[in-house]
Every structure is written in C-alpha cells, then in structure tokens.
Design an enzyme around this catalytic site. Structure first.
Site, PDB file in Angstrom:
ATOM      1  N   SER A 137     -20.543 -14.077  17.078  1.00  0.00           N
ATOM      2  CA  SER A 137     -19.497 -13.978  16.056  1.00  0.00           C
ATOM      3  C   SER A 137     -18.795 -12.633  16.213  1.00  0.00           C
ATOM      4  O   SER A 137     -19.351 -11.705  16.795  1.00  0.00           O
ATOM      5  CB  SER A 137     -20.141 -14.045  14.670  1.00  0.00           C
ATOM      6  OG  SER A 137     -19.222 -13.722  13.664  1.00  0.00           O
ATOM      7  N   TYR A 150     -26.312 -10.975   7.799  1.00  0.00           N
ATOM      8  CA  TYR A 150     -25.718 -11.882   8.795  1.00  0.00           C
ATOM      9  C   TYR A 150     -25.239 -11.122  10.032  1.00  0.00           C
ATOM     10  O   TYR A 150     -25.545 -11.506  11.164  1.00  0.00           O
ATOM     11  CB  TYR A 150     -24.562 -12.651   8.158  1.00  0.00           C
ATOM     12  CG  TYR A 150     -23.840 -13.573   9.116  1.00  0.00           C
ATOM     13  CD1 TYR A 150     -24.478 -14.701   9.617  1.00  0.00           C
ATOM     14  CD2 TYR A 150     -22.528 -13.315   9.523  1.00  0.00           C
ATOM     15  CE1 TYR A 150     -23.824 -15.556  10.503  1.00  0.00           C
ATOM     16  CE2 TYR A 150     -21.875 -14.167  10.396  1.00  0.00           C
ATOM     17  CZ  TYR A 150     -22.526 -15.285  10.881  1.00  0.00           C
ATOM     18  OH  TYR A 150     -21.877 -16.118  11.762  1.00  0.00           O
TER      19      TYR A 150
HETATM   20  P1  NAI Z   1     -21.821 -25.304  10.297  1.00  0.00           P
HETATM   21  O1  NAI Z   1     -22.575 -24.937   9.074  1.00  0.00           O
HETATM   22  O2  NAI Z   1     -20.928 -26.496  10.243  1.00  0.00           O
HETATM   23  O3  NAI Z   1     -22.793 -25.499  11.561  1.00  0.00           O
HETATM   24  C1  NAI Z   1     -24.005 -24.832  11.722  1.00  0.00           C
HETATM   25  C2  NAI Z   1     -25.056 -25.857  12.024  1.00  0.00           C
HETATM   26  O4  NAI Z   1     -26.309 -25.205  12.266  1.00  0.00           O
HETATM   27  C3  NAI Z   1     -25.260 -26.820  10.842  1.00  0.00           C
HETATM   28  O5  NAI Z   1     -25.215 -28.146  11.313  1.00  0.00           O
HETATM   29  C4  NAI Z   1     -26.638 -26.457  10.324  1.00  0.00           C
HETATM   30  O6  NAI Z   1     -27.309 -27.536   9.739  1.00  0.00           O
HETATM   31  C5  NAI Z   1     -27.290 -25.979  11.624  1.00  0.00           C
HETATM   32  N1  NAI Z   1     -28.513 -25.241  11.387  1.00  0.00           N
HETATM   33  C6  NAI Z   1     -28.766 -24.254  10.504  1.00  0.00           C
HETATM   34  N2  NAI Z   1     -30.047 -23.881  10.567  1.00  0.00           N
HETATM   35  C7  NAI Z   1     -30.627 -24.639  11.531  1.00  0.00           C
HETATM   36  C8  NAI Z   1     -31.939 -24.740  12.066  1.00  0.00           C
HETATM   37  N3  NAI Z   1     -32.961 -24.000  11.608  1.00  0.00           N
HETATM   38  N4  NAI Z   1     -32.167 -25.624  13.076  1.00  0.00           N
HETATM   39  C9  NAI Z   1     -31.170 -26.410  13.540  1.00  0.00           C
HETATM   40  N5  NAI Z   1     -29.921 -26.379  13.053  1.00  0.00           N
HETATM   41  C10 NAI Z   1     -29.664 -25.504  12.065  1.00  0.00           C
HETATM   42  O7  NAI Z   1     -20.979 -24.009  10.684  1.00  0.00           O
HETATM   43  P2  NAI Z   1     -20.258 -23.575  12.047  1.00  0.00           P
HETATM   44  O8  NAI Z   1     -19.169 -22.693  11.639  1.00  0.00           O
HETATM   45  O9  NAI Z   1     -19.969 -24.724  12.900  1.00  0.00           O
HETATM   46  O10 NAI Z   1     -21.397 -22.662  12.707  1.00  0.00           O
HETATM   47  C11 NAI Z   1     -21.800 -22.739  14.053  1.00  0.00           C
HETATM   48  C12 NAI Z   1     -22.097 -21.351  14.557  1.00  0.00           C
HETATM   49  O11 NAI Z   1     -20.894 -20.577  14.539  1.00  0.00           O
HETATM   50  C13 NAI Z   1     -23.120 -20.574  13.737  1.00  0.00           C
HETATM   51  O12 NAI Z   1     -24.009 -19.914  14.606  1.00  0.00           O
HETATM   52  C14 NAI Z   1     -22.262 -19.550  12.991  1.00  0.00           C
HETATM   53  O13 NAI Z   1     -22.992 -18.386  12.681  1.00  0.00           O
HETATM   54  C15 NAI Z   1     -21.157 -19.311  14.005  1.00  0.00           C
HETATM   55  N6  NAI Z   1     -19.916 -18.756  13.463  1.00  0.00           N
HETATM   56  C16 NAI Z   1     -19.287 -19.352  12.401  1.00  0.00           C
HETATM   57  C17 NAI Z   1     -18.121 -18.797  11.896  1.00  0.00           C
HETATM   58  C18 NAI Z   1     -17.417 -19.405  10.718  1.00  0.00           C
HETATM   59  O14 NAI Z   1     -16.611 -18.704  10.079  1.00  0.00           O
HETATM   60  N7  NAI Z   1     -17.608 -20.677  10.420  1.00  0.00           N
HETATM   61  C19 NAI Z   1     -17.535 -17.587  12.487  1.00  0.00           C
HETATM   62  C20 NAI Z   1     -18.243 -17.084  13.640  1.00  0.00           C
HETATM   63  C21 NAI Z   1     -19.391 -17.654  14.106  1.00  0.00           C
END
Ligand code: NAI
Length: 257
Positions: A137, A150
């Site tokens: 990120s 975070y």
């Molecule tokens: P999201 O919440 O839609 O996706 C994250 C996924 O990770 C979810 O499906 C969630 O259930 C899963 N997850 C969480 N804990 C878990 C575990 N213990 N085991 C397996 N799966 C698990 O959000 P998004 O935005 O698609 O996030 C994906 C990545 O992008 C994350 O690593 C997040 O930190 C990163 N990110 C997100 C940003 C944002 O503003 N949305 C910005 C920069 C990075």
C-alpha cells in the site's frame, strides 16, 4: 506472457482480489481463488468462465496454508504466481486502538504473506522459477494519522518484499510489491465505518479494475515495484526526500482519516 499461468490469489472473495481473478481469466490465465468465506468464494468463482480453481483459506492458519498450497499444486501441477492480497485495516488513533488490533492486522497482512510465501517456495524452487506479488500500500511508504497499526503492517510487507527479492532472484523467482493509494472496495467499510475518510477522498479513489490492470502488468513484466496512481507515486517520492518539510507543508492534507 500471462496465458496459461497458474495464479494463486489470497483474499479473492471481494475487492481487488476478486477483480484481478476475473481479469486474469479474461487474459487466458488460470486463477485459483482463495478466501475465508465459502459462500462468497463460490460466488466469486462462479463468475469466472475459464479454467479456474477455488479453495477455502484463512492466511492466519499455517496448517491450512500449507495444505491448500500443496493441494493446489497437486490439482494444477504448479503455481506460477502467488498474489498475496488478503488484508484489512482499521483507521483509528494509536491511543484508542487495542493492542490486539495491532497484533491481528500484523498476523494477516504481514504474517499471512510470510506463511503463503514459505509454503509456495519449495514448489517454485522445484519448478525452477515463479513470481510472488505482494499487495502492500501507499501506507507502506507513508504513515498518516490513524494508521499506526495498519501502516506498520504495510511497512513490514515492503521490508520483507525487498529482502526476499534479492534472495530469490538467483532461483528465478521474482518478488514484486504493488502500492496502491485508496481504492473503492469493501476494505474502506471496515477501515473507516463512519465513511469520513472515504467521503473526503472520493474524487481520488482508484477503481479495483485499475488496480487489477496494474497487477496484471506487474505479472507480465515482472516489475519489482509499482506505486499508483501517478500523483501518489510522485507524492511518495517527494515525501521520501523531504519527510519533515512535507509533514509541515502537507500535514493537514494528509490528515483526513
Ligand atoms: P477487500 O476487503 O475487498 O479485500 C480483502 C480481502 O482479504 C477480503 O476478501 C477479506 O475477506 C480477505 N481477508 C482478510 N483477512 C483474511 C484472512 N485472514 N485470510 C484470508 N483472507 C482474508 O479490500 P481490498 O481493497 O480489495 O484489499 C486487498 C488488499 O489491498 C489488502 O491487502 C489491502 O490492505 C490492500 N489495499 C487496499 C486499499 C484500499 O483503499 N482499499 C489501498 C491499498 C492497499
């Protein structure tokens, strides 16, 4: 060439994991979707028409990580690319955030990557190469108020990524980091339940499709690291050069959570 590549994705039940799986399939790759919620996992997998796989996987469970990666290799023959995408955040003040919250974010966002990368490594070594893509990120380079927990996890991810990249290059294994700014996904509903931050940055948010396209490009070109969008990439570089000056000049702008 992405066609035919077997791509294992964590946290693929929503957000950029789910969209990336779809895009990879549209480009001829074989996505393997993994996630904790079986109902959501099946729904995400059902929208993919090409060859694909899906397995229930919680990245905090080391035994499950090892078992599922072994199973995927046995079902698909290999794993060409591992996308470490699972992650979550809570935007709250250091003073208000319970100790357990710091630990749980680290356990998923950082240790989850360590577990998956260690489990896939013997197979990538055996097959003579591979690619590990870590979704970090902008928060891995720049800490703003309410991100002490975070941002620390994402700084840790980048530290890990940089060391692994040098170690694994001689084995033909590329290690990349993708550093997006805010993205319009369910992530923000958990991180910022009141929506204050989301409302204040609505005009700057990336779409999950844009981030998925960047991830696919990173796989095609084996790019070591990408920051997006462009304004964030420039901002991060300037911040790295003049952090204290930037805090003084842009402190109010960066304090939006
Ligand atoms: P999201 O919440 O839609 O996706 C994250 C996924 O990770 C979810 O499906 C969630 O259930 C899963 N997850 C969480 N804990 C878990 C575990 N213990 N085991 C397996 N799966 C698990 O959000 P998004 O935005 O698609 O996030 C994906 C990545 O992008 C994350 O690593 C997040 O930190 C990163 N990110 C997100 C940003 C944002 O503003 N949305 C910005 C920069 C990075």
């Amino acid at each position: 060439m992405i066609k035919g590549k077997i791509v294992f994705i964590t946290g693929a039940t929503s957000g950029i994991g789910e969209v990336t799986a779809k895009l990879l399939s549209a480009r001829g790759a074989v996505p393997i979707l993994t996630g904790r919620n079986e109902r959501k996992l099946m729904a995400a997998a059902a929208s993919i028409t090409g060859r694909h796989g899906y397995y229930k996987l919680d990245v905090t469970d080391n035994e499950e990580v090892r078992r599922v990666i072994e199973r995927a290799v046995s079902d698909f023959g290999r794993i060409d690319v591992l996308i470490n995408n699972a992650g979550f955040g809570h935007f709250e003040l250091f003073d208000d955030s319970p100790v357990e919250r710091f630990a749980s974010m680290m356990d998923t966002n950082y240790m989850g990557i360590v577990r998956c990368a260690k489990a896939v490594l013997p197979f990538m070594k055996r097959q003579g190469g591979g690619h590990i893509v870590n979704i970090a990120s902008m928060a891995g380079k720049l800490s703003t108020p309410k991100t002490s927990g975070y941002a620390a996890t994402k700084h840790a991810v980048l530290g890990l990524t940089n060391a692994m990249r040098s170690e694994l290059a001689p084995m033909g294994i590329a290690v990349s980091a993708v550093n997006p700014g805010p993205i319009d996904t369910p992530f923000l509903q958990l991180a910022d339940p009141e929506g204050t931050y989301s409302d204040s940055i609505r005009g700057y948010m990336l779409t999950p499709v844009k981030v998925a396209e960047a991830i696919v490009k990173v796989i095609e070109r084996r790019t070591p690291e990408v920051d997006l969008p462009l304004w964030a990439a420039v901002g991060i570089r300037l911040y790295g050069l003049f952090p204290r000056l930037a805090d003084r000049l842009a402190g109010r702008w960066l304090n939006r959570k």
